[in-house]
Design an enzyme around this catalytic site. Structure first.
Site, short mmCIF file in Angstrom:
data_model
loop_
_atom_site.label_atom_id
_atom_site.label_comp_id
_atom_site.label_asym_id
_atom_site.label_seq_id
_atom_site.Cartn_x
_atom_site.Cartn_y
_atom_site.Cartn_z
CG ASP A 297 -2.35 0.74 0.87
OD1 ASP A 297 -2.17 1.79 0.59
OD2 ASP A 297 -3.33 0.13 1.19
CG HIS A 331 -1.58 1.38 -3.20
ND1 HIS A 331 -2.75 1.21 -2.53
CD2 HIS A 331 -1.19 0.30 -3.77
CE1 HIS A 331 -2.97 -0.24 -2.52
NE2 HIS A 331 -2.33 -0.67 -3.49
#
Length: 550
Positions: A297, A331
């Site tokens: 993430d 991300h």
């Protein structure tokens, strides 16, 4: 006393206090960076083997390790030594004045037995929530560290769900064979039936309506812990360790002060849901340097609480230095938000490399968050193979609307309106991205005063600015493959483009759209390489566009 007179007095007092605070607050710059206090420790050493710990990967060493930490702290502090070996353990609770030091070839491996982890009060994405106890935690501590060259492994796979499309066929077969249960459509693996029911049923882990952690026993398996959490601590050092395989976020300092994260390797699988690397939340004075991250993430993320709860906490993340770091998967390389309701300010990011992240510099929020994010500076940032945007601002995080939906809605500005302003990014190179720059504010609160200088961006699409104000680009080169247009401006005000370079034989350089677009100036830019200099759509006015040839 007259009511109007009283209100005037109160307003003047507020202005005086604000001005007085502004004069006392330190002014930071690249020449005057924040100072971060470092912890120090006695040389006394407490070897965990002296407390009965065994490095065989089978014996549970929870009691031995915590006893060593407790005794070390009680005797004035020092080093708790973890020698080489595999040390299986349950939750480790840190204490003040203790340096937990892992030798090279030492692995602290956290147990897959979830009964070892009590349900406690914690935080989930900026709000109070029931969580399983973190593998490593510390609360209200001072002078604490985790150092060495060893590995801390959270055994996160037993905690996490995973989608079938995130794994290869062979990995999926192995995951299914390991136990757990599948979603009814067969496309998601869950660690247990309890996890599945909580997930599919959308059960909340938030501590609302007087709920206590003990009320969540029926969904315990769903309450994934963060690997390392330090809450309200002072002078924290993490140095040299590999932190990997976290059930959720990996490193989470919260409401803490004087943090140093140095020479770390932070690693989570690409499919790790909420597999953030570092989440610095409502912290003051921090340094992140010489770290490598490869996570599932956001990599290095700045947060400060969520919505009303975060605004009531009122603790911005501030005075930070982030330098000489490398991010592989994630991300976002450097990220602010979306839980930033307490604000963020005075953060300096430099000499970082992002290789294959979804986004590079990523800023995100949404109506209802509130908070002010300002005085963020970045320079010498190098990116390669960015899947989406190299530089990204979006105030519509997780908001879905059709492309033809009118975006002229302008609700009244209130405490829930997020504000992003006053930033400068310079000396940035991106070799490969879908889009070079994307900045989208709110109609009622444009993203304001962002300076972009000395950028070279190789991307499919150049730049897009929607609901912005006071944006300036100087000496920016777009190697945009899809060149119609290179730069799009929608309902934005007071934008300056100075010395913009772009590919030869460009079909369209600028698209100017929206009746709220005002004062767009282009200078020191040659138009001979484009077939069409500018296109006006959706009531945009030619009178608001000034193009001065180079």
């Amino acid at each position: 006393m007259n009511r109007k007179f009283l209100l005037l007095v109160l307003a003047l007092v507020a202005i005086f206090n604000a001005d007085n605070f502004a004069q006392k607050a330190p002014v930071y710059s690249w020449q005057n960076l924040p100072k971060i206090a470092q912890p120090s420790f006695k040389k006394d050493t407490f070897n965990i083997t002296k407390f009965g710990a065994k490095p065989d990967g089978i014996s549970l060493n929870t009691q031995s390790i915590n006893k060593a930490i407790e005794e070390c702290s009680q005797k004035g502090g020092g080093v708790v030594l973890v020698p080489q070996g595999i040390w299986l353990t349950g939750p480790v609770v840190m204490k003040s004045n203790v340096n937990l030091h892992l030798k090279k070839s030492a692995t602290l491996l956290f147990s897959t037995d979830k009964s070892q982890y009590a349900i406690v009060e914690g935080f989930y994405e900026g709000k109070r929530a029931a969580r399983n106890q973190s593998p490593i935690s510390g609360t209200d501590l001072e002078n604490v560290a985790i150092t060495g060259q060893g590995i801390i492994d959270g055994n996160g796979d037993v905690w996490r769900a995973v989608n079938k499309n995130q794994l290869t066929d062979e990995q999926w077969k192995h995951k299914v064979a390991s136990g757990g249960v599948l979603k009814d459509d067969g496309k998601v693996w869950y660690p247990s039936e309890q996890f599945k029911q909580a997930s599919v049923g959308g059960k909340s882990m938030l501590l609302l309506d007087g709920k206590k952690p003990s009320d969540f026993q029926d969904m315990k398996d769903y309450l994934r812990p963060n690997l390392v959490v330090f809450t309200r601590c002072k002078k924290v050092l993490l140095d040299g360790i590999t932190f990997q395989n976290s059930p959720a976020w990996c490193l989470h300092p919260l409401m803490s002060q004087d943090l140093t994260l140095r020479n770390l390797y932070v690693k989570n699988p690409e499919y790790a849901h909420n597999g953030d690397g570092m989440d610095i939340e409502s912290c003051k004075n921090f340094l992140i340097e010489n770290c490598t991250l490869d996570v599932g993430d956001d990599a290095i993320c700045i947060k400060s609480g969520k919505d009303e709860e975060g605004r009531k906490r009122g603790m911005p993340t501030e005075n930070g230095i982030i330098r000489n770091n490398t991010v592989y998967n994630g991300h976002g390389g450097f990220v602010v938000g979306s839980e930033m309701s307490g604000g963020a300010r005075n953060i300096f990011v430099s000499d970082c490399t992002f290789m294959g992240t979804d986004k590079g510099l990523r800023f995100k929020s949404v109506r209802g968050r509130g908070g002010i994010v300002e005085h963020i500076y970045a320079k010498n940032i190098y990116m390669k193979d960015i899947a989406q945007e190299a530089i990204f601002f979006d105030m519509y995080y997780f908001v879905k609307f059709a492309t033809d939906t009118p975006r002229d809605e302008r609700p009244v500005v209130n405490e829930g309106t997020p504000i992003f302003r006053n930033m400068k990014f310079e000396n940035i190179v991106c070799s490969g991205a879908n889009k070079g720059v994307f900045v989208r504010g709110l109609p009622e609160m444009p993203i304001e005063n962002i300076q972009l200088e000395n950028l070279t961006l190789q991307s499919e699409i150049g730049a897009e600015f929607v609901d912005t104000k006071g944006i300036s680009l100087k000496n920016v080169t777009f190697h945009a493959n899809k060149t119609k247009p290179v730069i799009s401006v929608v309902n934005s005000n007071s934008l300056t483009f100075d010395s913009v370079k772009y590919p030869t034989s460009t079909e369209l350089l600028f698209s100017i759209s929206g009746d709220r677009t005002k004062a767009i100036a282009v200078k020191n830019t040659d138009s001979k390489n484009t077939k069409n200099k500018v296109e006006f759509t959706d009531k945009a006015s030619l009178n608001e566009f000034i193009f001065s040839e180079k």
